[in-house]
Design an enzyme around this catalytic site. Structure first.
Site, PDB file in Angstrom:
ATOM      1  N   TYR A  15       0.796  -1.223   0.000  1.00  0.00           N
ATOM      2  CA  TYR A  15       0.000   0.000   0.000  1.00  0.00           C
ATOM      3  C   TYR A  15       0.834   1.280   0.000  1.00  0.00           C
ATOM      4  O   TYR A  15       0.276   2.370  -0.063  1.00  0.00           O
ATOM      5  CB  TYR A  15      -0.945   0.007   1.203  1.00  0.00           C
ATOM      6  CG  TYR A  15      -1.903  -1.158   1.174  1.00  0.00           C
ATOM      7  CD1 TYR A  15      -2.986  -1.169   0.307  1.00  0.00           C
ATOM      8  CD2 TYR A  15      -1.708  -2.260   1.997  1.00  0.00           C
ATOM      9  CE1 TYR A  15      -3.862  -2.239   0.268  1.00  0.00           C
ATOM     10  CE2 TYR A  15      -2.575  -3.336   1.962  1.00  0.00           C
ATOM     11  CZ  TYR A  15      -3.653  -3.324   1.094  1.00  0.00           C
ATOM     12  OH  TYR A  15      -4.512  -4.389   1.049  1.00  0.00           O
ATOM     13  N   HIS A  20      -4.730   6.201  -0.973  1.00  0.00           N
ATOM     14  CA  HIS A  20      -5.340   6.077   0.357  1.00  0.00           C
ATOM     15  C   HIS A  20      -4.316   6.308   1.469  1.00  0.00           C
ATOM     16  O   HIS A  20      -4.687   6.477   2.625  1.00  0.00           O
ATOM     17  CB  HIS A  20      -5.949   4.679   0.487  1.00  0.00           C
ATOM     18  CG  HIS A  20      -7.298   4.628   1.125  1.00  0.00           C
ATOM     19  ND1 HIS A  20      -8.128   5.712   1.296  1.00  0.00           N
ATOM     20  CD2 HIS A  20      -7.979   3.571   1.636  1.00  0.00           C
ATOM     21  CE1 HIS A  20      -9.251   5.328   1.886  1.00  0.00           C
ATOM     22  NE2 HIS A  20      -9.186   4.039   2.104  1.00  0.00           N
ATOM     23  N   ASN A  68      -9.954   0.784   7.773  1.00  0.00           N
ATOM     24  CA  ASN A  68     -11.320   0.674   8.287  1.00  0.00           C
ATOM     25  C   ASN A  68     -11.400   0.444   9.786  1.00  0.00           C
ATOM     26  O   ASN A  68     -12.491   0.507  10.353  1.00  0.00           O
ATOM     27  CB  ASN A  68     -12.077  -0.426   7.546  1.00  0.00           C
ATOM     28  CG  ASN A  68     -12.256  -0.108   6.078  1.00  0.00           C
ATOM     29  OD1 ASN A  68     -11.868   0.956   5.601  1.00  0.00           O
ATOM     30  ND2 ASN A  68     -12.844  -1.029   5.349  1.00  0.00           N
TER      31      ASN A  68
END
Length: 189
Positions: A15, A20, A68
């Site tokens: 990532y 994000h 999340n």
């Protein structure tokens, strides 16, 4: 007074440099400029660094819970260090803003951002300071998930680096002035 600055993102090399993860990128830049390092705190599910700035202890945090569930780490650290939510600032991506645009806010809804939803759910309030960094909307036909988990193209990365410099200046100004209102006046626009 103690403050906590949290950058949101997803852990792991997969990532790194994704849209994000601009919150992680912003906090990485701050700690590099301050010459401090992160320590992994498995109990709090976060990477944590700290420094004294203007006689205030400042914690810099990157949750390792995945986006999340960011609220788990944020709540645990706020509780452990006895930090008020009014001394919390969260830096994160916003796909409703143009790439590289930044906006500081005092409070507000999650606006569809799952990391912010998690923080609000875990700390029980929307009243905390934020810095939003625009990542733009997905191109026609691309899903939101593929967009936010995608990497910036070369031109957008140049724009993001300029935005990260501005965020760095805004956070340092905020820590000097001790006022989100003054910081918003100086850097929103």
């Amino acid at each position: 007074m103690v403050k906590m600055i949290v950058g949101l993102g997803n852990p792991g090399s997969k990532y790194q440099q994704t849209k994000h993860n601009v919150g992680f990128m912003a906090v990485d830049r701050l700690v590099k400029d301050l010459d401090i390092s992160f320590t992994e705190d498995k109990a709090f599910k976060a990477l944590v660094g700290s420094a004294f700035i203007n006689q205030e202890k400042i914690y810099f945090v990157k949750p390792t819970t995945f986006m999340n569930n960011s609220g788990l780490a944020v709540r645990a650290l706020l509780t452990y260090y006895n930090i008020s939510t009014k001394d919390l600032m969260v830096i994160y991506d916003d796909l409703d803003m143009a790439v590289g645009k930044i906006r500081l806010r005092q409070k507000g809804s999650a606006g569809g951002h799952n990391g912010i939803k998690s923080i609000i759910a875990h700390i029980g309030t929307q009243e905390f300071d934020r810095v939003k960094i625009g990542i733009g909307r997905p191109s026609h036909g691309m899903s939101v998930i593929n967009h936010v988990l995608g990497k910036f193209d070369t031109d957008d990365m140049i724009t993001i680096n300029i935005a990260l410099d501005k965020v760095d200046k805004a956070i340092n100004y905020y820590l000097q002035e001790k006022s989100i209102e003054k910081t918003m006046q100086q850097f929103n626009g």
